[in-house]
Design an enzyme around this catalytic site. Structure first.
Site, mmCIF file in Angstrom:
data_model
loop_
_atom_site.group_PDB
_atom_site.id
_atom_site.type_symbol
_atom_site.label_atom_id
_atom_site.label_comp_id
_atom_site.label_asym_id
_atom_site.label_seq_id
_atom_site.Cartn_x
_atom_site.Cartn_y
_atom_site.Cartn_z
ATOM 1 N N GLY A 1 0.846 -1.186 0.000
ATOM 2 C CA GLY A 1 0.000 0.000 0.000
ATOM 3 C C GLY A 1 0.877 1.229 0.000
ATOM 4 O O GLY A 1 2.027 1.196 0.458
ATOM 5 N N GLN B 1 2.955 9.868 1.471
ATOM 6 C CA GLN B 1 4.248 9.185 1.500
ATOM 7 C C GLN B 1 5.135 9.532 0.306
ATOM 8 O O GLN B 1 6.315 9.197 0.297
ATOM 9 C CB GLN B 1 4.050 7.668 1.564
ATOM 10 C CG GLN B 1 3.457 7.193 2.879
ATOM 11 C CD GLN B 1 3.309 5.688 2.885
ATOM 12 O OE1 GLN B 1 2.332 5.157 2.379
ATOM 13 N NE2 GLN B 1 4.300 5.004 3.441
ATOM 14 N N HIS C 1 -2.741 7.170 7.079
ATOM 15 C CA HIS C 1 -1.808 8.152 6.504
ATOM 16 C C HIS C 1 -2.545 9.425 6.073
ATOM 17 O O HIS C 1 -2.009 10.522 6.193
ATOM 18 C CB HIS C 1 -1.090 7.558 5.282
ATOM 19 C CG HIS C 1 0.113 6.740 5.627
ATOM 20 N ND1 HIS C 1 1.229 7.244 6.268
ATOM 21 C CD2 HIS C 1 0.392 5.422 5.409
ATOM 22 C CE1 HIS C 1 2.131 6.293 6.433
ATOM 23 N NE2 HIS C 1 1.647 5.169 5.917
ATOM 24 N N HIS D 1 -4.521 0.950 7.374
ATOM 25 C CA HIS D 1 -3.167 1.479 7.525
ATOM 26 C C HIS D 1 -2.961 2.676 6.590
ATOM 27 O O HIS D 1 -2.464 3.729 7.011
ATOM 28 C CB HIS D 1 -2.147 0.372 7.219
ATOM 29 C CG HIS D 1 -0.718 0.810 7.303
ATOM 30 N ND1 HIS D 1 0.121 0.423 8.319
ATOM 31 C CD2 HIS D 1 0.033 1.601 6.487
ATOM 32 C CE1 HIS D 1 1.320 0.962 8.134
ATOM 33 N NE2 HIS D 1 1.289 1.678 7.016
ATOM 34 N N GLU D 2 -3.362 2.516 5.322
ATOM 35 C CA GLU D 2 -3.186 3.610 4.359
ATOM 36 C C GLU D 2 -4.129 4.772 4.664
ATOM 37 O O GLU D 2 -3.763 5.939 4.514
ATOM 38 C CB GLU D 2 -3.395 3.105 2.922
ATOM 39 C CG GLU D 2 -2.441 2.013 2.492
ATOM 40 C CD GLU D 2 -0.968 2.338 2.743
ATOM 41 O OE1 GLU D 2 -0.581 3.519 2.639
ATOM 42 O OE2 GLU D 2 -0.218 1.404 3.066
#
Length: 199
Positions: free
Chosen positions: A47, A52, A155, A151-152
């Protein structure tokens, strides 16, 4: 184009991302999504969120197939024999619900190389999002795919997986995270460090 991965310590990783506006150019979006997949695969990730690569936009891409193949010890997964892997882009996502008993799994992050910690997440989520053609969807995801999405998604909220660990674990990680933020880290892909450019 393969982007350098933004390292822990860059403010973009702790800043809630902005929605992609409706007039965001379609060709530019398609290219960005392709570049994000290329960058993710180059770094052997499952991912990648736009922050990022230094872009504070509510966009992430995932390919959960490697996560469905094996557990953290490399053993074949049998808990999800019917789960199909998901490879797609998610634009302006919103988690509508997270349900089920939280379960722990050791997570890592391309922005924090060499650090892995157990994070507890709900096994089922309902997500509202647009695909890369800006078509709206609302879907339920479960198991490993749900975890990758959560999780992504974090972000995009300015949250890192290390924010989920206990206070004691955070203290133990402090030195390692500080070294990463200063560029004192080895990674098999290019990284960009706050105030230092890329390496």
């Amino acid at each position: 184009m393969i982007y350098p991965i933004v390292a822990y310590g860059d403010p973009v990783l702790k800043t809630p991302a902005k929605d992609l506006p409706a007039d965001f150019p379609a060709a530019e979006l398609q290219q960005l999504v392709q570049d994000m997949f290329d960058t993710m695969y180059h770094a052997h990730g499952v991912g990648l969120a736009a922050p990022q690569i230094g872009k504070s936009l509510r966009l992430f891409v995932i390919d959960s197939e490697p996560m469905l193949d094996e557990d953290e010890d490399g053993n074949p997964l049998v808990e999800e024999p019917t789960a199909a892997p998901v490879k797609q882009a998610f634009i302006n996502p919103r988690i509508i619900s997270e349900t089920g008993e939280e379960w722990g799994f050791e997570e890592g992050c391309l922005s924090i190389p060499g650090v892995r910690e157990t994070v507890y997440r709900c096994p089922i989520i309902v997500l509202r999002y647009e695909d890369e053609n800006r078509q709206p969807h609302e879907k339920t995801f479960s198991g490993m795919t749900a975890r990758v999405i959560q999780h992504e998604y974090d972000h995009l909220e300015g949250v890192l997986f290390t924010d989920h660990v206990s206070g004691l674990k955070k203290q133990l990680l402090k030195g390692k995270l500080s070294r990463i933020s200063k560029g004192d880290v080895k990674a098999e892909y290019r990284m960009k460090f706050a105030g230092q450019g890329r390496r």
